[in-house]
Motif scaffolding. Structure first.
Motif, PDB file in Angstrom:
ATOM      1  N   ASN A   1      14.029  28.132 -33.452  1.00 56.83           N
ATOM      2  CA  ASN A   1      12.988  28.384 -32.463  1.00 56.83           C
ATOM      3  C   ASN A   1      11.780  27.507 -32.777  1.00 56.83           C
ATOM      4  O   ASN A   1      11.502  27.182 -33.937  1.00 56.83           O
ATOM      5  CB  ASN A   1      12.642  29.870 -32.389  1.00 56.83           C
ATOM      6  CG  ASN A   1      11.880  30.385 -33.586  1.00 56.83           C
ATOM      7  OD1 ASN A   1      10.669  30.179 -33.700  1.00 56.83           O
ATOM      8  ND2 ASN A   1      12.588  31.060 -34.497  1.00 56.83           N
ATOM      9  N   TYR A   2      11.090  27.099 -31.737  1.00 59.05           N
ATOM     10  CA  TYR A   2      10.021  26.116 -31.904  1.00 59.05           C
ATOM     11  C   TYR A   2       8.864  26.643 -32.744  1.00 59.05           C
ATOM     12  O   TYR A   2       8.209  25.875 -33.451  1.00 59.05           O
ATOM     13  CB  TYR A   2       9.522  25.644 -30.537  1.00 59.05           C
ATOM     14  CG  TYR A   2      10.526  24.758 -29.840  1.00 59.05           C
ATOM     15  CD1 TYR A   2      10.920  23.553 -30.402  1.00 59.05           C
ATOM     16  CD2 TYR A   2      11.110  25.134 -28.632  1.00 59.05           C
ATOM     17  CE1 TYR A   2      11.859  22.737 -29.784  1.00 59.05           C
ATOM     18  CE2 TYR A   2      12.051  24.323 -28.005  1.00 59.05           C
ATOM     19  CZ  TYR A   2      12.420  23.132 -28.589  1.00 59.05           C
ATOM     20  OH  TYR A   2      13.352  22.332 -27.984  1.00 59.05           O
ATOM     21  N   THR A   3       8.631  27.941 -32.694  1.00 56.04           N
ATOM     22  CA  THR A   3       7.562  28.511 -33.521  1.00 56.04           C
ATOM     23  C   THR A   3       7.854  28.275 -34.999  1.00 56.04           C
ATOM     24  O   THR A   3       6.985  27.834 -35.758  1.00 56.04           O
ATOM     25  CB  THR A   3       7.429  30.013 -33.245  1.00 56.04           C
ATOM     26  OG1 THR A   3       7.232  30.233 -31.849  1.00 56.04           O
ATOM     27  CG2 THR A   3       6.248  30.595 -34.010  1.00 56.04           C
ATOM     28  N   ALA A   4       9.074  28.555 -35.422  1.00 63.18           N
ATOM     29  CA  ALA A   4       9.460  28.361 -36.825  1.00 63.18           C
ATOM     30  C   ALA A   4       9.410  26.880 -37.198  1.00 63.18           C
ATOM     31  O   ALA A   4       8.993  26.526 -38.312  1.00 63.18           O
ATOM     32  CB  ALA A   4      10.856  28.926 -37.064  1.00 63.18           C
TER      33      ALA A   4
ATOM     34  N   GLY B   1      15.352  24.759 -30.135  1.00 63.42           N
ATOM     35  CA  GLY B   1      16.097  23.508 -30.106  1.00 63.42           C
ATOM     36  C   GLY B   1      17.076  23.503 -31.267  1.00 63.42           C
ATOM     37  O   GLY B   1      17.164  24.467 -32.043  1.00 63.42           O
ATOM     38  N   TRP B   2      17.817  22.422 -31.384  1.00 61.86           N
ATOM     39  CA  TRP B   2      18.739  22.249 -32.511  1.00 61.86           C
ATOM     40  C   TRP B   2      18.075  21.325 -33.528  1.00 61.86           C
ATOM     41  O   TRP B   2      17.616  20.242 -33.180  1.00 61.86           O
ATOM     42  CB  TRP B   2      20.063  21.658 -32.035  1.00 61.86           C
ATOM     43  CG  TRP B   2      20.807  22.601 -31.145  1.00 61.86           C
ATOM     44  CD1 TRP B   2      20.799  22.617 -29.780  1.00 61.86           C
ATOM     45  CD2 TRP B   2      21.634  23.687 -31.561  1.00 61.86           C
ATOM     46  NE1 TRP B   2      21.573  23.651 -29.316  1.00 61.86           N
ATOM     47  CE2 TRP B   2      22.110  24.326 -30.387  1.00 61.86           C
ATOM     48  CE3 TRP B   2      22.037  24.182 -32.803  1.00 61.86           C
ATOM     49  CZ2 TRP B   2      22.960  25.431 -30.424  1.00 61.86           C
ATOM     50  CZ3 TRP B   2      22.884  25.289 -32.842  1.00 61.86           C
ATOM     51  CH2 TRP B   2      23.330  25.896 -31.665  1.00 61.86           C
TER      52      TRP B   2
ATOM     53  N   ILE C   1       6.771  21.370 -25.018  1.00 64.28           N
ATOM     54  CA  ILE C   1       6.897  22.040 -26.311  1.00 64.28           C
ATOM     55  C   ILE C   1       5.539  22.162 -27.007  1.00 64.28           C
ATOM     56  O   ILE C   1       5.317  23.084 -27.798  1.00 64.28           O
ATOM     57  CB  ILE C   1       7.920  21.288 -27.181  1.00 64.28           C
ATOM     58  CG1 ILE C   1       9.288  21.309 -26.468  1.00 64.28           C
ATOM     59  CG2 ILE C   1       8.038  21.911 -28.568  1.00 64.28           C
ATOM     60  CD1 ILE C   1      10.309  20.375 -27.055  1.00 64.28           C
ATOM     61  N   GLN C   2       4.616  21.271 -26.683  1.00 64.46           N
ATOM     62  CA  GLN C   2       3.273  21.339 -27.267  1.00 64.46           C
ATOM     63  C   GLN C   2       2.584  22.652 -26.922  1.00 64.46           C
ATOM     64  O   GLN C   2       1.717  23.129 -27.666  1.00 64.46           O
ATOM     65  CB  GLN C   2       2.432  20.155 -26.797  1.00 64.46           C
ATOM     66  CG  GLN C   2       1.067  20.031 -27.464  1.00 64.46           C
ATOM     67  CD  GLN C   2       1.163  19.753 -28.963  1.00 64.46           C
ATOM     68  OE1 GLN C   2       1.928  18.892 -29.380  1.00 64.46           O
ATOM     69  NE2 GLN C   2       0.399  20.481 -29.753  1.00 64.46           N
ATOM     70  N   LYS C   3       2.948  23.256 -25.789  1.00 58.87           N
ATOM     71  CA  LYS C   3       2.354  24.543 -25.405  1.00 58.87           C
ATOM     72  C   LYS C   3       2.555  25.586 -26.493  1.00 58.87           C
ATOM     73  O   LYS C   3       1.693  26.445 -26.707  1.00 58.87           O
ATOM     74  CB  LYS C   3       2.969  25.040 -24.095  1.00 58.87           C
ATOM     75  CG  LYS C   3       2.693  24.189 -22.879  1.00 58.87           C
ATOM     76  CD  LYS C   3       3.174  24.873 -21.605  1.00 58.87           C
ATOM     77  CE  LYS C   3       4.639  25.193 -21.631  1.00 58.87           C
ATOM     78  NZ  LYS C   3       5.116  25.830 -20.363  1.00 58.87           N
TER      79      LYS C   3
ATOM     80  N   ARG D   1       5.678  14.934 -33.950  1.00 56.92           N
ATOM     81  CA  ARG D   1       6.068  14.648 -35.327  1.00 56.92           C
ATOM     82  C   ARG D   1       7.403  15.266 -35.687  1.00 56.92           C
ATOM     83  O   ARG D   1       8.078  14.811 -36.613  1.00 56.92           O
ATOM     84  CB  ARG D   1       4.978  15.155 -36.288  1.00 56.92           C
ATOM     85  CG  ARG D   1       3.600  14.530 -36.087  1.00 56.92           C
ATOM     86  CD  ARG D   1       2.788  14.577 -37.370  1.00 56.92           C
ATOM     87  NE  ARG D   1       2.681  15.912 -37.942  1.00 56.92           N
ATOM     88  CZ  ARG D   1       1.601  16.682 -37.851  1.00 56.92           C
ATOM     89  NH1 ARG D   1       0.536  16.248 -37.204  1.00 56.92           N
ATOM     90  NH2 ARG D   1       1.582  17.874 -38.408  1.00 56.92           N
ATOM     91  N   ILE D   2       7.785  16.354 -34.986  1.00 56.25           N
ATOM     92  CA  ILE D   2       9.033  17.024 -35.349  1.00 56.25           C
ATOM     93  C   ILE D   2      10.167  16.703 -34.379  1.00 56.25           C
ATOM     94  O   ILE D   2      11.319  17.045 -34.655  1.00 56.25           O
ATOM     95  CB  ILE D   2       8.851  18.556 -35.431  1.00 56.25           C
ATOM     96  CG1 ILE D   2       8.488  19.137 -34.058  1.00 56.25           C
ATOM     97  CG2 ILE D   2       7.810  18.910 -36.480  1.00 56.25           C
ATOM     98  CD1 ILE D   2       8.466  20.657 -34.038  1.00 56.25           C
TER      99      ILE D   2
END
Length: 339
Positions: free
Chosen positions: A93-96, A226-227, A294-296, A315-316
């Protein structure tokens, strides 16, 4: 109760594709010239359906990859496994991922988009007889999330904000998604942060009640996951990463154009009953990594104080070369199953 236990235990069973060789890889125009074994972490949720599309339709095989699918509880659990090499890729998950980047820059790379929310795909659920009738009633209550410092806790914060509450007003427990149903029945938790197929299982089989639709307001059409792969793995094995990306890109296109694939494949990697699998609500499967979208996630985390300063998600992100930075329209959702 017997059927519930059967379903819950089945959801916890690991599923793995047969993997054979672990030979070093070289590249060819069609992918890797020699078979390369990779381990991919997944969760028993719709987000991961494209992985199994790619397995069943031999997209990984076409790229010279042999996949072993490994069950994980969530992105926070998968991160150290990516770092150690126990996993080569995993749902994240994008938060992690954003938290990992801030604490350890370059520790991981998101190489393919996976899932975006749609209506009715993430909810706060309670027991049918729960005295909790409105969002404000969860003050002082115990709320279960799949993993801490994740999309679960971030979107819970957004819900609490609507109710005029903060995370200090509730007790948050980390818990595997399948176990939440049992713990709700045992009354050890009051509220569960659920995604499909657990929403449907809890509501249809046990009369569970929806308290709050999570993905609305500030987190409507929210980038979920994402993966990902480890930063060192991406640096040392770019050909394997590209092969994985190509296979997953084909699968993402398939689930977007053939939405029934998700419902048909869920029983193959979660073991949930086929009849239930046909009724769940499914989100959106974006084809490309769009930084602005995704920046949100990073910006909301900064606002809530989950990060120290702004994290630039570019960056990720490690998109497949040649893919245009496009994302699905916020209005696009997967059609619901035909009754």
């Amino acid at each position: 109760m017997r059927r519930l236990l059967t379903v819950i235990l089945a959801l916890l069973l690991p599923v793995a594709a047969v993997a054979c060789s672990d030979m070093p890889d070289t590249t060819s125009a069609a992918g890797l010239a020699k078979k390369t074994k990779i381990k991919v972490g997944y969760m028993p949720i719709p987000d991961c359906a494209p992985l199994f599309v790619a397995i069943h339709r031999d997209y990984f095989k076409d790229e010279g990859l042999e996949v072993e699918a490994v069950p994980v509880q969530g992105g926070g659990i998968a991160q150290p496994m990516l770092e150690s090499g126990a996993l080569d890729f995993a749902i994240m998950n994008y938060t992690a991922a954003i938290l990992a980047e801030q604490s350890k820059p370059s520790v991981m790379r998101v190489v393919s988009d996976a899932y975006q929310s749609a209506p009715h795909t993430f909810k706060l659920m309670v027991r049918a007889d729960s005295p909790i009738r409105k969002l404000q009633d969860i003050r002082g209550k115990t709320v279960a999330v799949a993993t801490l410092k994740s999309v679960g806790t971030l979107t819970l914060q957004a819900a609490l904000e609507v109710a005029g509450l903060t995370m200090r007003d509730v007790q948050v427990r980390e818990m595997e998604l399948p176990r939440m149903i049992l713990e709700l029945q045992r009354r050890t938790i009051d509220v569960a942060w659920m995604t499909e197929p657990f929403i449907t299982i809890w509501a249809s089989q046990h009369g569970g009640r929806e308290l709050y639709e999570l993905m609305q307001g500030r987190v409507e059409d929210w980038p979920i996951a994402g993966w990902a792969t480890g930063g060192e793995y991406a640096e040392h094995f770019p050909d394997r990463v590209a092969a994985f990306q190509r296979a997953m890109n084909r699968a993402q296109i398939d689930v977007e154009t053939e939405p029934r694939l998700v419902h048909d494949l869920l029983p193959t990697y979660t073991k949930i009953p086929k009849d239930l699998a046909q009724t769940i609500k499914v989100g959106v499967f974006p084809r490309t990594l769009e930084p602005a979208r995704i920046q949100k996630v990073a910006d909301l985390m900064q606002e809530y104080g989950d990060t120290k300063g702004r994290v630039d998600v570019q960056r990720i992100l490690m998109p497949l070369p040649g893919t245009a930075p496009m994302s699905p329209s916020p209005s696009v959702t997967t059609p619901e199953p035909t009754p």
